[in-house]
Design an enzyme around this catalytic site. Structure first.
Site, PDB file in Angstrom:
ATOM      1  N   LYS A 192      27.012  66.464  21.653  1.00  0.00           N
ATOM      2  CA  LYS A 192      28.008  65.939  20.720  1.00  0.00           C
ATOM      3  C   LYS A 192      27.525  66.087  19.271  1.00  0.00           C
ATOM      4  CE  LYS A 192      30.847  65.180  23.935  1.00  0.00           C
ATOM      5  NZ  LYS A 192      30.874  64.135  24.927  1.00  0.00           N
TER       6      LYS A 192
HETATM    7  C1  LIG Z   1      31.533  63.736  26.231  1.00  0.00           C
HETATM    8  C2  LIG Z   1      32.859  63.171  26.516  1.00  0.00           C
HETATM    9  C3  LIG Z   1      33.014  61.966  27.221  1.00  0.00           C
HETATM   10  C4  LIG Z   1      31.894  61.271  27.916  1.00  0.00           C
HETATM   11  O1  LIG Z   1      30.846  60.877  27.138  1.00  0.00           O
HETATM   12  P1  LIG Z   1      29.373  60.745  27.809  1.00  0.00           P
HETATM   13  O2  LIG Z   1      28.604  60.075  26.739  1.00  0.00           O
HETATM   14  O3  LIG Z   1      28.913  62.125  28.105  1.00  0.00           O
HETATM   15  O4  LIG Z   1      29.518  59.902  29.022  1.00  0.00           O
HETATM   16  C5  LIG Z   1      34.281  61.452  27.373  1.00  0.00           C
HETATM   17  N1  LIG Z   1      35.353  62.077  26.887  1.00  0.00           N
HETATM   18  C6  LIG Z   1      35.251  63.245  26.228  1.00  0.00           C
HETATM   19  C7  LIG Z   1      36.494  63.879  25.687  1.00  0.00           C
HETATM   20  C8  LIG Z   1      34.014  63.845  26.039  1.00  0.00           C
HETATM   21  O5  LIG Z   1      33.929  65.015  25.404  1.00  0.00           O
END
Ligand SMILES: *Cc1c(COP(=O)(O)O)cnc(C)c1O
EC number: 2.6.1.102
Length: 376
Positions: A192
């Protein structure tokens, strides 16, 4: 010899992360609580700038799960969710024994189509099942049309669980993404825009909701000297070590947004003269995207695949767009409203390397593949 791999989006440390992690070790706050957790939450609250309350959790998925619980979703309920998204938006609905109702994308933002959303709500109500929550997503950092979605949510009195996992640093009409929901969710997974190696957060507009989230995330222990429980709890709190990484990352978040937007400009420039390729871009000045990932759509699946393989042969990672949830085997029986916008995007779309840590040399390698492919 093969060149080094260029990743779609890889962790990018700013420098002070280790200082905060060392502090955790030096003070022995190596636990899912401590000063880094509190300070990381405060940093996020200041950044989001809407009098919000932030609870740091072990993942974005955990935040979505707790969000649904706090919105009262139970087994047998229905929850509306954007179809084109990562499975983590929808999985927590299934954790609770509820049913997702998937909504198609619209063409300009690729996010939840407000028209299909209203159609779905009306139809579910007519079938005797009023949805318990709406989960819009800001895909690849592009804000969803939150004004329109909010108006519909308010009209039918359904709360919004905003999945802002990809959109920290984005804003819509000047307001930061991650502050539009009745409850909102952030992710700090390794790919991210900022990372805590793994982590997430719940953003709320009330201290009471935040406190409830923290209570549930730390095993729901009642106030007693022994272990006493009147609720089912979860082990979802963020580690103080991870939160140290988060504090360092908050210092470079604005830089990361700037650099991802520069990567997006690079692609916009390149594709300017290529009519057969559309780059996901801000539809108007109401939208400010962190451009977490830059994504394009070609005019056929075959061309998309050929481009993907051309990048792969040069050890450059790209990825097809999210496969819509209504096309996933695991959600085959879930209701779906809309047309084939998300399906077409999935068939023809590709995410391109977009990291804030891409070097000049890496951009040149990317540009070479593109120039060869489009024979400029
Ligand atoms: C990455 C992501 C998540 C989940 O987040 P994590 O921290 O990996 O559990 C949920 N929704 C979207 C759209 C994502 O890109």
């Amino acid at each position: 010899m093969q060149q080094d791999k260029i990743w779609l989006s890889s962790p990018h440390m700013g420098g002070n992360e280790q200082k905060y992690v060392n502090e955790a070790f030096d003070t022995n706050w190596v636990a899912p609580l401590g000063p880094n957790v509190n300070n990381f939450e405060t940093d996020l609250e200041k950044y989001l700038n809407q009098n919000v309350f932030v609870g740091a959790l072990s993942s974005g998925t955990a935040a979505l799960h707790l969000g649904l619980i706090l919105l009262g979703v139970q087994a047998g309920d229905e929850v509306i969710c954007q179809s084109m998204t990562f499975s983590a938006s929808a999985n927590p609905i299934a954790y609770l024994g509820a049913t997702p109702v998937f909504i198609d994308s619209e063409l300009d933002t690729w996010n939840m189509c407000p028209i299909a959303l209203e159609e779905a709500i009306k139809d579910r109500i007519s079938k005797g099942k009023k949805p318990k929550a709406i989960i819009p997503v800001h895909l690849y950092g592009m804000p969803a049309k939150m004004d329109e979605i909010r108006a519909i949510a308010n009209q039918y009195e359904i709360p919004i669980l905003e999945d802002s996992a990809e959109a920290l640093g984005s804003s819509y009409k000047g307001q930061k993404c991650g502050t539009f929901g009745d409850i909102s969710v952030l992710s700090f997974n390794g790919n991210k825009i900022i990372t805590t190696s793994g982590g997430g957060a719940m953003v709320t507009h009330s201290k009471e909701l935040k406190d409830k989230a923290v209570f549930l995330s730390t095993q729901a222990r009642d106030n007693a000297p022994h272990y006493q429980h009147s609720h089912i709890g979860y082990n979802y709190r963020m580690s103080n070590v991870c939160a140290g990484i988060g504090r360092g990352q908050m210092e470079v978040l604005d830089d990361h947004v700037h650099l991802r937007r520069k990567a997006h400009d690079f692609y916009m420039n390149f594709f300017q003269s290529i009519d057969s390729v559309k780059v996901l871009h801000e539809p108007s000045s109401d939208f400010y995207s962190n451009h977490w990932l830059t994504a394009i759509v070609l005019d056929s699946f075959e061309k998309r695949e050929a481009l993907r393989l051309a990048f792969e042969s040069q050890n450059i990672e790209t990825r097809p767009l999210w496969k819509p949830m209504h096309l996933q085997p695991v959600f085959a029986n879930a209701p779906y409203y809309g047309k084939s916008v998300s399906e077409d995007l999935f068939n023809n779309g590709l995410c391109l390397p977009s990291g804030s840590n891409l070097s000049e040399e890496e951009f040149l390698r990317i540009e070479k593949v593109l120039s060869d492919y489009f024979t400029l």
